[in-house]
Design a protein around this motif. Sequence first.
Motif, PDB file in Angstrom:
ATOM      1  N   GLN A 174       0.836  -1.192   0.000  1.00 52.72           N
ATOM      2  CA  GLN A 174       0.000   0.000   0.000  1.00 52.72           C
ATOM      3  C   GLN A 174       0.878   1.252   0.000  1.00 52.72           C
ATOM      4  O   GLN A 174       1.970   1.255   0.558  1.00 52.72           O
ATOM      5  CB  GLN A 174      -0.909   0.017   1.227  1.00 52.72           C
ATOM      6  CG  GLN A 174      -1.906  -1.116   1.288  1.00 52.72           C
ATOM      7  CD  GLN A 174      -2.945  -1.054   0.182  1.00 52.72           C
ATOM      8  OE1 GLN A 174      -3.249   0.014  -0.343  1.00 52.72           O
ATOM      9  NE2 GLN A 174      -3.477  -2.199  -0.202  1.00 52.72           N
TER      10      GLN A 174
ATOM     11  N   LEU B 143      -0.576   4.408   0.965  1.00 54.84           N
ATOM     12  CA  LEU B 143      -1.069   5.175   2.114  1.00 54.84           C
ATOM     13  C   LEU B 143      -1.847   4.241   3.032  1.00 54.84           C
ATOM     14  O   LEU B 143      -2.666   3.449   2.571  1.00 54.84           O
ATOM     15  CB  LEU B 143      -1.999   6.305   1.654  1.00 54.84           C
ATOM     16  CG  LEU B 143      -1.384   7.430   0.834  1.00 54.84           C
ATOM     17  CD1 LEU B 143      -2.480   8.353   0.316  1.00 54.84           C
ATOM     18  CD2 LEU B 143      -0.380   8.220   1.655  1.00 54.84           C
ATOM     19  N   PHE B 144      -1.593   4.348   4.331  1.00 54.15           N
ATOM     20  CA  PHE B 144      -2.340   3.530   5.283  1.00 54.15           C
ATOM     21  C   PHE B 144      -2.084   4.030   6.705  1.00 54.15           C
ATOM     22  O   PHE B 144      -1.126   4.753   6.970  1.00 54.15           O
ATOM     23  CB  PHE B 144      -1.948   2.049   5.168  1.00 54.15           C
ATOM     24  CG  PHE B 144      -0.474   1.769   5.378  1.00 54.15           C
ATOM     25  CD1 PHE B 144       0.003   1.356   6.614  1.00 54.15           C
ATOM     26  CD2 PHE B 144       0.437   1.912   4.333  1.00 54.15           C
ATOM     27  CE1 PHE B 144       1.355   1.086   6.805  1.00 54.15           C
ATOM     28  CE2 PHE B 144       1.786   1.649   4.512  1.00 54.15           C
ATOM     29  CZ  PHE B 144       2.248   1.240   5.743  1.00 54.15           C
TER      30      PHE B 144
ATOM     31  N   CYS C 107       3.078   6.913   4.748  1.00 47.93           N
ATOM     32  CA  CYS C 107       3.238   7.002   3.302  1.00 47.93           C
ATOM     33  C   CYS C 107       4.448   6.190   2.869  1.00 47.93           C
ATOM     34  O   CYS C 107       5.559   6.405   3.367  1.00 47.93           O
ATOM     35  CB  CYS C 107       3.417   8.464   2.871  1.00 47.93           C
ATOM     36  SG  CYS C 107       3.745   8.676   1.106  1.00 47.93           S
TER      37      CYS C 107
ATOM     38  N   ILE D  43      -3.445   7.099  -7.215  1.00 48.00           N
ATOM     39  CA  ILE D  43      -3.662   7.360  -5.793  1.00 48.00           C
ATOM     40  C   ILE D  43      -5.103   7.763  -5.533  1.00 48.00           C
ATOM     41  O   ILE D  43      -5.739   7.316  -4.568  1.00 48.00           O
ATOM     42  CB  ILE D  43      -2.683   8.445  -5.290  1.00 48.00           C
ATOM     43  CG1 ILE D  43      -1.242   7.959  -5.400  1.00 48.00           C
ATOM     44  CG2 ILE D  43      -3.011   8.860  -3.856  1.00 48.00           C
ATOM     45  CD1 ILE D  43      -0.946   6.681  -4.660  1.00 48.00           C
TER      46      ILE D  43
ATOM     47  N   ARG E 154      -7.290   4.590  -5.837  1.00 52.39           N
ATOM     48  CA  ARG E 154      -7.113   3.593  -4.775  1.00 52.39           C
ATOM     49  C   ARG E 154      -7.586   4.084  -3.422  1.00 52.39           C
ATOM     50  O   ARG E 154      -8.132   3.308  -2.627  1.00 52.39           O
ATOM     51  CB  ARG E 154      -5.640   3.177  -4.679  1.00 52.39           C
ATOM     52  CG  ARG E 154      -5.132   2.412  -5.883  1.00 52.39           C
ATOM     53  CD  ARG E 154      -3.684   1.993  -5.711  1.00 52.39           C
ATOM     54  NE  ARG E 154      -3.521   0.992  -4.661  1.00 52.39           N
ATOM     55  CZ  ARG E 154      -2.342   0.472  -4.314  1.00 52.39           C
ATOM     56  NH1 ARG E 154      -1.237   0.840  -4.952  1.00 52.39           N
ATOM     57  NH2 ARG E 154      -2.266  -0.434  -3.367  1.00 52.39           N
ATOM     58  N   TYR E 155      -7.389   5.393  -3.149  1.00 48.43           N
ATOM     59  CA  TYR E 155      -7.616   5.871  -1.783  1.00 48.43           C
ATOM     60  C   TYR E 155      -8.647   6.994  -1.685  1.00 48.43           C
ATOM     61  O   TYR E 155      -8.970   7.419  -0.578  1.00 48.43           O
ATOM     62  CB  TYR E 155      -6.291   6.347  -1.179  1.00 48.43           C
ATOM     63  CG  TYR E 155      -5.227   5.277  -1.199  1.00 48.43           C
ATOM     64  CD1 TYR E 155      -5.289   4.180  -0.338  1.00 48.43           C
ATOM     65  CD2 TYR E 155      -4.161   5.339  -2.102  1.00 48.43           C
ATOM     66  CE1 TYR E 155      -4.334   3.191  -0.372  1.00 48.43           C
ATOM     67  CE2 TYR E 155      -3.202   4.351  -2.137  1.00 48.43           C
ATOM     68  CZ  TYR E 155      -3.286   3.280  -1.275  1.00 48.43           C
ATOM     69  OH  TYR E 155      -2.334   2.290  -1.323  1.00 48.43           O
TER      70      TYR E 155
ATOM     71  N   CYS F 119      -1.026  13.556  -3.540  1.00 47.36           N
ATOM     72  CA  CYS F 119       0.030  12.558  -3.463  1.00 47.36           C
ATOM     73  C   CYS F 119       1.368  13.281  -3.299  1.00 47.36           C
ATOM     74  O   CYS F 119       1.451  14.500  -3.466  1.00 47.36           O
ATOM     75  CB  CYS F 119       0.045  11.655  -4.690  1.00 47.36           C
ATOM     76  SG  CYS F 119       0.393  12.500  -6.239  1.00 47.36           S
TER      77      CYS F 119
END
Length: 252
Positions: free
Chosen positions: A158, A160-161, A174, A198, A201-202, A207
């Motif tokens: 991943q 970002l999490f 990140c 990005i 996905r999020y 970004c």
Amino acid sequence: MSDRKLRIHVTGNSHIDVIWFWRFYPETVYDCCQLTYTRATDNLMLRPEYTFAHSQAALYEATEKYFPELFAKIRKYIAEGRWEIVGGMYVEAEGGGPSGESFVRQFLYGKRYFRSKFGVDVKVGWLVDNWTQPWQLPQIMKKSGVDYYVFMRGAPGQHLFWWQSPDGSKVLTCHLVSYIQHLMTRPFPDWDSFAREIEHRYGVRDCMVVIGSGDHGGGPTFTEIENVAQLEKESSSRIFFDTTEKYFEALL
């Protein structure tokens, strides 16, 4: 619809291995630090929109001792908010070797130095070249006053999490899949596709891209900084220099 709503935050950086195949003194101090910091301050003087991020209290400490005039320039740009102190640690440590107590002391002495010399309370953790990521690191960072984390190796797939420790402590994280994108010659990297990925996905419009040569120092050249401005003109996204802390704030 235009993708100008997508924002690409760019920051300059130069990872410096404190000791790899060379000694801290004189090579790290006189070659890595002097070259990197001189180039960074020159670029900050020439390009008012430019931002630069750097970690490791040990390197600032050496610069203060051996290059006081250069240290004064760094302090000036930190006060202006254009030179960002990241990491908060005394050095960028390997993840799997040190004990938890060692990590706590890294943040204790690192953040103490940055507060005393620059009045800065570092909020962005930064380990871009360590090979392992200990599960308790978010807990140690959060209790040290660090809310965000930037890393490169050991990715979970991943970008970002929220990284959470066993005790429930978590930091917004990140993974720099786009770390050190050199911009010396064409064709330029396809940052627009990265920004769209990005968003897909999020569900976020922001970004981050980090540019600049590292390992033995250096950082972005003046030409690379100019090429970011050229890339902005040709891009369907908005591209601009920013600090990593402001990037994380934009995400939130």
